[in-house]
Write an enzyme that holds these catalytic residues in place. Structure first.
Site, PDB file in Angstrom:
ATOM      1  N   HIS A 162       0.900  -1.149  -0.101  1.00  0.00           N
ATOM      2  CA  HIS A 162      -0.084  -0.043   0.102  1.00  0.00           C
ATOM      3  C   HIS A 162       0.871   1.277  -0.019  1.00  0.00           C
ATOM      4  CE1 HIS A 162      -3.559  -2.774   1.124  1.00  0.00           C
ATOM      5  NE2 HIS A 162      -4.225  -1.519   0.780  1.00  0.00           N
ATOM      6  N   ARG A 195      -1.176   2.565   7.403  1.00  0.00           N
ATOM      7  CA  ARG A 195      -0.881   1.149   7.387  1.00  0.00           C
ATOM      8  C   ARG A 195      -0.537   1.010   8.887  1.00  0.00           C
ATOM      9  NH1 ARG A 195      -4.212  -1.073   4.882  1.00  0.00           N
ATOM     10  NH2 ARG A 195      -3.012  -2.933   4.674  1.00  0.00           N
ATOM     11  N   HIS A 201       1.245  -2.822   9.253  1.00  0.00           N
ATOM     12  CA  HIS A 201       2.655  -2.860   8.961  1.00  0.00           C
ATOM     13  C   HIS A 201       3.178  -1.977  10.054  1.00  0.00           C
ATOM     14  CE1 HIS A 201       2.909  -4.024   4.713  1.00  0.00           C
ATOM     15  NE2 HIS A 201       1.843  -3.728   4.453  1.00  0.00           N
ATOM     16  N   ASP A 205       8.498  -1.089   7.769  1.00  0.00           N
ATOM     17  CA  ASP A 205       8.111  -1.553   6.320  1.00  0.00           C
ATOM     18  C   ASP A 205       7.586  -0.349   5.531  1.00  0.00           C
ATOM     19  OD1 ASP A 205       8.175  -4.128   7.394  1.00  0.00           O
ATOM     20  OD2 ASP A 205       5.960  -4.026   8.104  1.00  0.00           O
TER      21      ASP A 205
END
Length: 258
Positions: A162, A195, A201, A205
């Site tokens: 994403h 995220r 995440h 990340d």
């Protein structure tokens, strides 16, 4: 623009807005996977669980959980979770300044789809190689976006797909409309934070994804077709801007993954 101000703008203009339009343009890649930079050679490995970097990941996970208490921010997190390029483009329409769709802005739309699809190839190898456990799995807790759990539980966390898409779009749109680059990039930054907030995440990340997307977009600039499409997208934006075509609210209902 201050992130808090951007949050308020998005909350007022887009709160509760989702859309159902599905992607209708099949991408034409500017480069094949093996022609793009190999992120296994570019990016560091995910932080070791005994490192200070991982301690920061945990702190950011806890921070993310606290952000869920903000209903406006939580609503944006849920919209940002939708794994669909039309949904992604709609989130950038306000800071960008015009509606991004195949019908309204075909040159911009095709340019973005082709660019994002080309960069998106780069995340596959590191995800499969590291197979990093996601934060919600490690802590045995639910995501804010629980509907994602079935797709994400057994998929690697590093880097964030994403976030790579969101940062790529922000970079590409900033080239089309550089006057709005500050607000466009602020939205791209917020997209990655979503995220972390949902628990899908780790912060590292997302950080790696922003770097990976930047590397990928830099590579795109060596492609003549990319540069030609960028020029056409810039011309179209100027036409739309002169015609004062404002972004339209859409409805979305599909949620997926990464």
């Amino acid at each position: 623009m201050n992130n808090k101000i951007l949050l308020v703008i998005i909350a007022f203009l887009w709160c509760g807005i989702v859309h159902s339009q599905t992607q209708t343009w099949q991408p034409t890649l500017f480069f094949k996977t093996d022609e793009m930079p190999n992120l296994l050679k570019c990016l560091p490995a995910p932080p070791d669980t005994n490192s200070a970097e991982f301690a920061n990941d945990i702190m950011r996970y806890m921070w993310g959980k606290s952000q869920r208490l903000d209903s406006a921010r939580a609503a944006i997190v849920k919209r940002d979770a939708v794994w669909n390029l039309d949904s992604l483009f709609a989130e950038f329409a306000v800071p960008f300044g015009v509606e991004i769709s195949l019908q309204n802005s075909p040159e911009i739309y095709k340019f973005l789809v082709n660019g994002v699809a080309t960069v998106d190839q780069m995340r596959v190898a590191p995800k499969a190689f590291y197979m990093r456990k996601r934060p919600f799995v490690r802590f045995q807790e639910h995501l804010l976006t629980e509907e994602e759990e079935v797709y994400l539980r057994n998929e690697g966390s590093y880097p964030s797909g994403h976030s790579m898409r969101g940062w790529s779009v922000a970079l590409l749109l900033s080239e089309i409309n550089p006057m709005n680059a500050d607000t466009i990039m602020a939205r791209g930054f917020m997209y990655g934070e979503s995220r972390v907030i949902t628990g899908a995440h780790w912060q590292s990340d997302v950080d790696a994804s922003r770097l990976g997307a930047s590397i990928g977009v830099a590579r795109l600039h060596t492609n003549t077709d990319f540069l030609n499409q960028l020029h056409q997208a810039q011309l179209e934006f100027q036409r739309l801007k002169n015609n004062k075509v404002a972004p339209k609210a859409k409805q979305k209902n599909d949620t997926k993954r990464n």
